[in-house]
Motif scaffolding. Structure first.
Motif, PDB file in Angstrom:
ATOM      1  N   ALA A   1       0.847  -1.195   0.000  1.00  0.00           N
ATOM      2  CA  ALA A   1       0.000   0.000   0.000  1.00  0.00           C
ATOM      3  C   ALA A   1       0.885   1.247   0.000  1.00  0.00           C
ATOM      4  CB  ALA A   1      -0.905   0.012   1.220  1.00  0.00           C
ATOM      5  N   ILE A   2       0.697   2.096  -1.020  1.00  0.00           N
ATOM      6  CA  ILE A   2       1.506   3.306  -1.179  1.00  0.00           C
ATOM      7  C   ILE A   2       0.572   4.497  -1.365  1.00  0.00           C
ATOM      8  CG2 ILE A   2       3.444   4.330  -2.434  1.00  0.00           C
ATOM      9  CD1 ILE A   2       4.184   1.511  -1.853  1.00  0.00           C
ATOM     10  N   LEU A   3       0.876   5.602  -0.745  1.00  0.00           N
ATOM     11  CA  LEU A   3       0.107   6.830  -0.978  1.00  0.00           C
ATOM     12  C   LEU A   3       0.673   7.520  -2.226  1.00  0.00           C
ATOM     13  CD1 LEU A   3      -0.342   8.258   2.628  1.00  0.00           C
ATOM     14  CD2 LEU A   3      -2.043   7.120   1.188  1.00  0.00           C
ATOM     15  N   SER A   4       0.160   7.109  -3.377  1.00  0.00           N
ATOM     16  CA  SER A   4       0.683   7.615  -4.647  1.00  0.00           C
ATOM     17  C   SER A   4      -0.404   8.339  -5.422  1.00  0.00           C
ATOM     18  CB  SER A   4       1.204   6.447  -5.486  1.00  0.00           C
ATOM     19  OG  SER A   4       0.118   5.647  -5.936  1.00  0.00           O
ATOM     20  N   GLY A   5      -0.062   8.728  -6.648  1.00  0.00           N
ATOM     21  CA  GLY A   5      -1.007   9.427  -7.506  1.00  0.00           C
ATOM     22  C   GLY A   5      -2.211   8.587  -7.885  1.00  0.00           C
ATOM     23  N   LEU A   6      -2.140   7.279  -7.656  1.00  0.00           N
ATOM     24  CA  LEU A   6      -3.271   6.419  -7.981  1.00  0.00           C
ATOM     25  C   LEU A   6      -4.483   6.687  -7.097  1.00  0.00           C
ATOM     26  CD1 LEU A   6      -1.552   2.961  -8.659  1.00  0.00           C
ATOM     27  CD2 LEU A   6      -2.507   4.564 -10.320  1.00  0.00           C
ATOM     28  N   THR A   7      -4.288   7.450  -6.030  1.00  0.00           N
ATOM     29  CA  THR A   7      -5.408   7.750  -5.129  1.00  0.00           C
ATOM     30  C   THR A   7      -6.155   9.025  -5.533  1.00  0.00           C
ATOM     31  OG1 THR A   7      -3.969   9.032  -3.653  1.00  0.00           O
ATOM     32  CG2 THR A   7      -4.202   6.666  -3.189  1.00  0.00           C
ATOM     33  N   ARG A   8      -5.707   9.709  -6.595  1.00  0.00           N
ATOM     34  CA  ARG A   8      -6.234  11.046  -6.876  1.00  0.00           C
ATOM     35  C   ARG A   8      -7.718  11.068  -7.229  1.00  0.00           C
ATOM     36  NH1 ARG A   8      -2.720   9.762 -10.920  1.00  0.00           N
ATOM     37  NH2 ARG A   8      -3.502   9.548 -13.037  1.00  0.00           N
ATOM     38  N   HIS A   9      -8.266   9.953  -7.685  1.00  0.00           N
ATOM     39  CA  HIS A   9      -9.676   9.939  -8.060  1.00  0.00           C
ATOM     40  C   HIS A   9     -10.592   9.482  -6.919  1.00  0.00           C
ATOM     41  CE1 HIS A   9      -8.579  10.904 -12.107  1.00  0.00           C
ATOM     42  NE2 HIS A   9      -7.916   9.785 -12.291  1.00  0.00           N
ATOM     43  N   LEU A  10     -10.015   9.221  -5.756  1.00  0.00           N
ATOM     44  CA  LEU A  10     -10.815   8.825  -4.608  1.00  0.00           C
ATOM     45  C   LEU A  10     -11.328  10.061  -3.870  1.00  0.00           C
ATOM     46  CD1 LEU A  10      -8.635   5.931  -3.156  1.00  0.00           C
ATOM     47  CD2 LEU A  10     -10.787   5.703  -4.414  1.00  0.00           C
ATOM     48  N   SER A  11     -12.531   9.952  -3.345  1.00  0.00           N
ATOM     49  CA  SER A  11     -13.100  11.063  -2.582  1.00  0.00           C
ATOM     50  C   SER A  11     -12.451  11.122  -1.206  1.00  0.00           C
ATOM     51  CB  SER A  11     -14.608  10.867  -2.430  1.00  0.00           C
ATOM     52  OG  SER A  11     -14.876   9.750  -1.578  1.00  0.00           O
ATOM     53  N   ASN A  12     -12.657  12.238  -0.535  1.00  0.00           N
ATOM     54  CA  ASN A  12     -12.118  12.369   0.821  1.00  0.00           C
ATOM     55  C   ASN A  12     -12.703  11.313   1.749  1.00  0.00           C
ATOM     56  OD1 ASN A  12     -10.578  14.541   0.034  1.00  0.00           O
ATOM     57  ND2 ASN A  12     -11.985  16.089   0.813  1.00  0.00           N
ATOM     58  N   ALA A  13     -13.989  11.008   1.550  1.00  0.00           N
ATOM     59  CA  ALA A  13     -14.639   9.998   2.387  1.00  0.00           C
ATOM     60  C   ALA A  13     -14.037   8.615   2.137  1.00  0.00           C
ATOM     61  CB  ALA A  13     -16.140   9.977   2.105  1.00  0.00           C
ATOM     62  N   GLU A  14     -13.754   8.299   0.880  1.00  0.00           N
ATOM     63  CA  GLU A  14     -13.148   7.001   0.563  1.00  0.00           C
ATOM     64  C   GLU A  14     -11.749   6.904   1.144  1.00  0.00           C
ATOM     65  OE1 GLU A  14     -15.279   5.840  -3.661  1.00  0.00           O
ATOM     66  OE2 GLU A  14     -13.778   7.453  -3.622  1.00  0.00           O
ATOM     67  N   LEU A  15     -10.984   7.979   1.073  1.00  0.00           N
ATOM     68  CA  LEU A  15      -9.657   7.982   1.669  1.00  0.00           C
ATOM     69  C   LEU A  15      -9.736   7.830   3.186  1.00  0.00           C
ATOM     70  CD1 LEU A  15      -7.923  10.832  -0.370  1.00  0.00           C
ATOM     71  CD2 LEU A  15      -7.371   8.404  -0.465  1.00  0.00           C
ATOM     72  N   ALA A  16     -10.706   8.506   3.785  1.00  0.00           N
ATOM     73  CA  ALA A  16     -10.854   8.451   5.238  1.00  0.00           C
ATOM     74  C   ALA A  16     -11.122   7.029   5.717  1.00  0.00           C
ATOM     75  CB  ALA A  16     -11.973   9.391   5.684  1.00  0.00           C
ATOM     76  N   ALA A  17     -11.827   6.244   4.885  1.00  0.00           N
ATOM     77  CA  ALA A  17     -12.110   4.854   5.243  1.00  0.00           C
ATOM     78  C   ALA A  17     -10.833   4.031   5.327  1.00  0.00           C
ATOM     79  CB  ALA A  17     -13.056   4.242   4.217  1.00  0.00           C
ATOM     80  N   TRP A  18      -9.780   4.503   4.661  1.00  0.00           N
ATOM     81  CA  TRP A  18      -8.474   3.850   4.723  1.00  0.00           C
ATOM     82  C   TRP A  18      -7.563   4.512   5.749  1.00  0.00           C
ATOM     83  CZ3 TRP A  18      -7.009   3.500  -1.209  1.00  0.00           C
ATOM     84  CH2 TRP A  18      -7.904   2.630  -1.847  1.00  0.00           C
ATOM     85  N   GLY A  19      -8.106   5.466   6.498  1.00  0.00           N
ATOM     86  CA  GLY A  19      -7.293   6.166   7.485  1.00  0.00           C
ATOM     87  C   GLY A  19      -6.389   7.201   6.882  1.00  0.00           C
ATOM     88  N   VAL A  20      -6.791   7.749   5.720  1.00  0.00           N
ATOM     89  CA  VAL A  20      -5.970   8.727   5.008  1.00  0.00           C
ATOM     90  C   VAL A  20      -6.713  10.058   4.946  1.00  0.00           C
ATOM     91  CG1 VAL A  20      -4.817   9.292   2.829  1.00  0.00           C
ATOM     92  CG2 VAL A  20      -4.910   6.917   3.623  1.00  0.00           C
ATOM     93  N   ILE A  21      -5.996  11.133   5.144  1.00  0.00           N
ATOM     94  CA  ILE A  21      -6.577  12.485   5.082  1.00  0.00           C
ATOM     95  C   ILE A  21      -5.946  13.244   3.920  1.00  0.00           C
ATOM     96  CG2 ILE A  21      -6.815  14.698   6.275  1.00  0.00           C
ATOM     97  CD1 ILE A  21      -6.738  13.138   8.912  1.00  0.00           C
ATOM     98  N   ARG A  22      -6.797  13.856   3.097  1.00  0.00           N
ATOM     99  CA  ARG A  22      -6.295  14.727   2.031  1.00  0.00           C
ATOM    100  C   ARG A  22      -6.233  16.148   2.573  1.00  0.00           C
ATOM    101  NH1 ARG A  22      -9.516  13.520  -2.222  1.00  0.00           N
ATOM    102  NH2 ARG A  22      -7.963  12.358  -3.419  1.00  0.00           N
ATOM    103  N   ASN A  23      -5.046  16.706   2.619  1.00  0.00           N
ATOM    104  CA  ASN A  23      -4.857  18.050   3.148  1.00  0.00           C
ATOM    105  C   ASN A  23      -5.275  19.104   2.125  1.00  0.00           C
ATOM    106  OD1 ASN A  23      -3.581  17.001   5.578  1.00  0.00           O
ATOM    107  ND2 ASN A  23      -1.826  16.541   4.259  1.00  0.00           N
ATOM    108  N   GLU A  24      -5.382  20.336   2.575  1.00  0.00           N
ATOM    109  CA  GLU A  24      -5.829  21.416   1.695  1.00  0.00           C
ATOM    110  C   GLU A  24      -4.903  21.618   0.506  1.00  0.00           C
ATOM    111  OE1 GLU A  24      -6.510  25.018   3.807  1.00  0.00           O
ATOM    112  OE2 GLU A  24      -8.111  24.206   5.071  1.00  0.00           O
TER     113      GLU A  24
END
Length: 330
Positions: A217-240
């Motif tokens: 599991a890598i926090l890479s550009g492949l996550t760019r199309h995920l919503s903030n809610a979807e990221l949050a479900a993985w314990g990830v926060i998208r900063n401003e």
């Protein structure tokens, strides 16, 4: 001889980096191709191989952007490659063939996850077409160069996403069932794992071995199309500012590239192939219903499914059966 899907006890682990894998190795004179090799784990794969002396050819959709990212590196060449565009794939492969060089490592690293457009121009599922079928076409186009090496390896990036389930061969393009992006992505990554099984079977007598890799599991550009809610479900926060932070459980890009590099060049894998690898080792087989985020499920390494997918791929690319890559089919 078929390689057993069983850990080698390599001595490495999830924290191992690509540079640690390559420590002491001299790859001078070797040639590698890395698709998507200018960002994320692809960039680290390119950096590590070039740093060890290999000539690395990077396939990228945006050549100017890739050249900028790779400018500090020596021994790196960049050519346009769009895996969703069959003509681009053919042009890239032809350019390399015309160079007359042998190809020692082909690392099929590029991919998409959860893109906004779910069908490509041909009406194919975008995950399947880009992550798997485009790489199939590219490998066919580069086959003679791989054989010329005499000891080549093909590394197909799969994912733990394969655990979502086996491929639905009756509805590869989601025309009969509701589209599910998670299932679509998972099936494309199962396809990549099956590709390694079928390719290795054909290539081992011709000096070409194949491996599937789960990079972690890598926090890479492949996550760019995920919503903030979807990221949050993985314990990830998208900063401003668009950057991502997490509470842990993710690898760095350097760690994510380690298994790809290991499969591409490690002497530990001489004479081996057709297996799914993770954490810089051959992965263990786990039960189909296992909730574990590691190991390989049986459907991703099933020889019969691998042959079925191969035949379907030949049909989709209008290639005569058995002639795309002639070789052992025992």
């Amino acid at each position: 001889m078929k390689t057993e899907q069983k850990p080698l006890q390599s001595g490495y682990g999830p924290d191992t980096t690509a540079r640690e894998v390559l420590a002491g190795q001299d790859l001078s004179g070797k040639v590698a191709i890395v698709t998507g090799g200018s960002g994320g784990i692809g960039l680290e794969t390119t950096r590590s191989l070039a740093g060890a002396g290999a000539t690395v050819i990077v396939g990228a959709r945006d050549v100017a952007k890739a050249q900028e990212a790779l400018a500090p590196l020596k021994n790196v060449e960049v050519f346009r490659l769009d895996l969703a565009d069959p003509s681009s794939i053919d042009e890239f492969a032809a350019a390399f063939r015309n160079s007359g060089r042998a190809l020692d490592s082909l690392i099929l690293n590029a991919g998409v996850s959860f893109p906004p457009t779910i069908k490509d121009a041909r009406g194919l599922d975008t995950h399947f077409a880009t992550n798997y079928l485009g790489h199939f076409q590219l490998t066919v186009g580069l086959w003679e160069a791989l054989k010329r090496s005499g000891n080549a390896r093909v590394v197909a990036l799969s994912s733990i996403g394969h655990m979502t389930g086996p491929i639905d061969f009756d509805d590869l393009q989601f025309t009969k069932r509701p589209y599910d992006k998670v299932v679509s992505y998972g099936e494309s990554k199962t396809a990549c794992a099956l590709f390694a099984v079928a390719l290795d079977k054909r290539g081992r007598e011709q000096g070409v071995r194949a491996f599937a890799v789960h990079p972690g599991a890598i926090l890479s550009g492949l996550t760019r199309h995920l919503s903030n809610a979807e990221l949050a479900a993985w314990g990830v926060i998208r900063n401003e500012d668009g950057t991502l932070t997490s509470a842990g459980g993710f690898k760095t890009a350097e760690q994510g590239a380690a298994t790809s590099v290991w499969c591409a060049v490690s002497p530990m894998l001489d004479g081996k192939g057709g297996v799914y690898c993770e954490d810089v080792d051959i992965a263990e087989i786990v039960p189909s219903d296992s909730p574990l985020q590691h190991g390989v499920r049986s459907w991703a390494i099933d020889p019969a499914s691998a042959e079925k997918l191969w035949a379907i791929s030949e049909d989709l690319l209008h290639l005569p059966h058995g002639q795309a890559i002639p070789g052992s089919r025992d």
